[in-house]
Design a protein around this motif. Structure first.
Motif, mmCIF file in Angstrom:
data_model
loop_
_atom_site.group_PDB
_atom_site.id
_atom_site.type_symbol
_atom_site.label_atom_id
_atom_site.label_comp_id
_atom_site.label_asym_id
_atom_site.label_seq_id
_atom_site.Cartn_x
_atom_site.Cartn_y
_atom_site.Cartn_z
ATOM 1 N N LYS A 60 53.063 44.728 46.285
ATOM 2 C CA LYS A 60 54.097 44.445 45.284
ATOM 3 C C LYS A 60 54.367 42.947 45.246
ATOM 4 O O LYS A 60 54.284 42.271 46.277
ATOM 5 N N ASP A 61 54.685 42.454 44.051
ATOM 6 C CA ASP A 61 55.184 41.085 43.859
ATOM 7 C C ASP A 61 54.380 40.039 44.624
ATOM 8 O O ASP A 61 54.907 39.297 45.466
ATOM 9 N N MET A 62 53.096 39.966 44.311
ATOM 10 C CA MET A 62 52.231 38.939 44.883
ATOM 11 C C MET A 62 51.089 38.675 43.908
ATOM 12 O O MET A 62 50.585 39.588 43.254
ATOM 13 N N GLU A 63 50.700 37.402 43.788
ATOM 14 C CA GLU A 63 49.517 37.034 43.018
ATOM 15 C C GLU A 63 48.347 36.963 44.003
ATOM 16 O O GLU A 63 48.383 36.163 44.955
ATOM 17 N N ILE A 64 47.342 37.796 43.796
ATOM 18 C CA ILE A 64 46.229 37.925 44.730
ATOM 19 C C ILE A 64 44.945 37.480 44.035
ATOM 20 O O ILE A 64 44.596 37.992 42.974
ATOM 21 N N ILE A 65 44.262 36.520 44.645
ATOM 22 C CA ILE A 65 43.023 35.975 44.091
ATOM 23 C C ILE A 65 41.877 36.267 45.053
ATOM 24 O O ILE A 65 41.999 36.042 46.260
ATOM 25 N N SER A 66 40.764 36.765 44.512
ATOM 26 C CA SER A 66 39.552 36.977 45.297
ATOM 27 C C SER A 66 38.491 35.979 44.840
ATOM 28 O O SER A 66 38.238 35.839 43.634
ATOM 29 N N TYR A 67 37.868 35.314 45.815
ATOM 30 C CA TYR A 67 36.860 34.288 45.554
ATOM 31 C C TYR A 67 35.653 34.630 46.420
ATOM 32 O O TYR A 67 35.670 34.424 47.629
ATOM 33 N N VAL A 68 34.605 35.183 45.809
ATOM 34 C CA VAL A 68 33.458 35.714 46.549
ATOM 35 C C VAL A 68 32.427 34.622 46.794
ATOM 36 O O VAL A 68 32.065 33.868 45.884
ATOM 37 N N LEU A 69 31.948 34.566 48.036
ATOM 38 C CA LEU A 69 30.962 33.560 48.446
ATOM 39 C C LEU A 69 29.569 34.143 48.585
ATOM 40 O O LEU A 69 28.572 33.458 48.354
ATOM 41 N N GLN A 70 29.484 35.421 48.967
ATOM 42 C CA GLN A 70 28.186 36.068 49.178
ATOM 43 C C GLN A 70 28.348 37.564 48.966
ATOM 44 O O GLN A 70 29.361 38.150 49.348
ATOM 45 N N GLY A 71 27.337 38.180 48.369
ATOM 46 C CA GLY A 71 27.378 39.620 48.157
ATOM 47 C C GLY A 71 28.186 39.964 46.916
ATOM 48 O O GLY A 71 28.328 39.153 45.993
ATOM 49 N N ASN A 72 28.718 41.162 46.903
ATOM 50 C CA ASN A 72 29.492 41.638 45.755
ATOM 51 C C ASN A 72 30.655 42.464 46.271
ATOM 52 O O ASN A 72 30.486 43.285 47.174
ATOM 53 N N LEU A 73 31.831 42.232 45.701
ATOM 54 C CA LEU A 73 33.035 42.953 46.097
ATOM 55 C C LEU A 73 33.358 43.970 45.007
ATOM 56 O O LEU A 73 33.611 43.607 43.862
ATOM 57 N N ALA A 74 33.329 45.247 45.376
ATOM 58 C CA ALA A 74 33.606 46.318 44.419
ATOM 59 C C ALA A 74 35.094 46.612 44.420
ATOM 60 O O ALA A 74 35.659 47.025 45.433
ATOM 61 N N HIS A 75 35.730 46.408 43.264
ATOM 62 C CA HIS A 75 37.176 46.559 43.123
ATOM 63 C C HIS A 75 37.502 47.788 42.289
ATOM 64 O O HIS A 75 36.887 48.039 41.253
ATOM 65 N N LYS A 76 38.533 48.537 42.730
ATOM 66 C CA LYS A 76 39.046 49.679 41.969
ATOM 67 C C LYS A 76 40.554 49.711 42.148
ATOM 68 O O LYS A 76 41.045 49.536 43.263
ATOM 69 N N ASP A 77 41.306 49.913 41.049
ATOM 70 C CA ASP A 77 42.753 49.887 41.188
ATOM 71 C C ASP A 77 43.438 50.943 40.323
ATOM 72 O O ASP A 77 42.805 51.605 39.494
ATOM 73 N N SER A 78 44.739 51.076 40.546
ATOM 74 C CA SER A 78 45.536 52.092 39.863
ATOM 75 C C SER A 78 45.799 51.749 38.404
ATOM 76 O O SER A 78 46.371 52.560 37.663
ATOM 77 N N PRO A 87 29.618 36.242 43.381
ATOM 78 C CA PRO A 87 29.890 34.826 43.537
ATOM 79 C C PRO A 87 29.951 34.138 42.172
ATOM 80 O O PRO A 87 29.182 34.471 41.265
ATOM 81 N N GLY A 88 30.884 33.211 42.022
ATOM 82 C CA GLY A 88 31.065 32.530 40.754
ATOM 83 C C GLY A 88 32.203 33.095 39.936
ATOM 84 O O GLY A 88 32.713 32.428 39.030
ATOM 85 N N ASP A 89 32.602 34.333 40.235
ATOM 86 C CA ASP A 89 33.742 34.931 39.549
ATOM 87 C C ASP A 89 35.024 34.675 40.327
ATOM 88 O O ASP A 89 35.014 34.594 41.553
ATOM 89 N N VAL A 90 36.121 34.548 39.586
ATOM 90 C CA VAL A 90 37.448 34.482 40.180
ATOM 91 C C VAL A 90 38.236 35.666 39.645
ATOM 92 O O VAL A 90 38.333 35.857 38.432
ATOM 93 N N GLN A 91 38.765 36.461 40.553
ATOM 94 C CA GLN A 91 39.554 37.635 40.175
ATOM 95 C C GLN A 91 41.011 37.399 40.527
ATOM 96 O O GLN A 91 41.325 36.914 41.618
ATOM 97 N N ARG A 92 41.888 37.744 39.573
ATOM 98 C CA ARG A 92 43.328 37.666 39.817
ATOM 99 C C ARG A 92 43.958 39.032 39.594
ATOM 100 O O ARG A 92 43.754 39.652 38.573
ATOM 101 N N GLN A 132 39.636 38.675 35.365
ATOM 102 C CA GLN A 132 38.445 38.225 36.079
ATOM 103 C C GLN A 132 37.599 37.371 35.145
ATOM 104 O O GLN A 132 37.337 37.762 34.011
ATOM 105 N N LYS A 133 37.203 36.186 35.633
ATOM 106 C CA LYS A 133 36.388 35.290 34.816
ATOM 107 C C LYS A 133 35.270 34.687 35.653
ATOM 108 O O LYS A 133 35.405 34.499 36.863
ATOM 109 N N THR A 134 34.182 34.354 34.969
ATOM 110 C CA THR A 134 33.036 33.702 35.599
ATOM 111 C C THR A 134 33.105 32.200 35.355
ATOM 112 O O THR A 134 33.352 31.760 34.225
#
Length: 233
Positions: A60-78, A87-92, A132-134
């Motif tokens: 709750k009540d937080m800005e969360i950023i993921s910055y991938v350096l290697q591999g791929n992060l699979a995201h799923k949310d409510s 890598p190269g994408d920034v997710q907020r 999410q942007k590249t």
């Protein structure tokens, strides 16, 4: 004022499937002198083993950023987002009123290496959101590219916080200057390589917290990838 935070001084957690280095107090790592910097609350450098990941959990009540350096992060949310973050994408993800999500490494033979960043919002109780942007390497080469900002300026992802995040890729000999507002704070995290910050040499994983400084000067001693935060005091 500048304070250097060496990579080896960070908190460390080894959960077997997850190895995590904490720049600031997080979970079982607690240091009352390192509860954050300005409104920057978390930088965790995480390595997720193949076929493993974070099960569904809430924020709750937080800005969360993921910055991938290697591999791929699979995201799923409510909110219904099912995304892969390379890598190269920034997710907020804006947690707002509350969101549940999971993050996995589905690769059978590659570690996912990424930075998990939390910034305290300047508005609370908003509807959760996702973006999410590249950002191509060419946009960051030899310069600092704005990748997260309150108003989504210059094509950055939009964060609900009084902060801005820049990413840069520097070659040996590159020099980059960024004017700073001395009434604010800044934080430099060296992702990899080697460079100096206002004359102080850093290696991969090192960071510098700055306050009351009018200028940030980055001088690359090797190929380097760097993140720079402009933060509310």
């Amino acid at each position: 004022m500048m304070h250097i935070r060496r990579s080896e001084a960070r908190g460390f957690a080894d959960h077997g499937w997850l190895k995590s280095q904490h720049s600031f107090s997080f979970a079982d790592y607690h240091d009352p002198q390192r509860m954050g910097w300005g409104n920057l609350r978390v930088i965790n450098e995480d390595r997720i083993a193949p076929g493993m990941g974070f099960g569904e959990h809430g924020h709750k009540d937080m800005e969360i950023i993921s910055y991938v350096l290697q591999g791929n992060l699979a995201h799923k949310d409510s909110m219904g987002n099912v995304k892969g973050i390379p890598p190269g994408d920034v997710q907020r993800m804006s947690a707002g009123q509350g969101v549940r999500h999971s993050e996995f490494n589905h690769a059978p033979d590659q570690t996912t290496h990424f930075l998990q960043i939390w910034i305290e919002p300047n508005v609370r109780g908003i509807a959760p959101g996702y973006e999410q942007k590249t950002f191509a390497d060419a946009e960051k080469q030899g310069q600092l590219r704005l990748v997260a900002a309150p108003d989504g300026a210059s094509g950055a992802v939009t964060i609900h916080a009084d902060a801005a995040l820049y990413a840069g890729l520097l070659n040996e000999g590159d020099v980059v200057n960024l004017p700073l507002d001395p009434s604010r704070k800044a934080y430099v995290h060296l992702v990899r390589g080697a460079l100096s910050v206002n004359g102080e040499a850093l290696k991969a994983g090192d960071a510098v917290a700055l306050a009351h400084e009018p200028l940030l000067k980055l001088d690359a001693a090797d190929q380097a990838e760097v993140l720079v935060f402009d933060l509310a005091a």
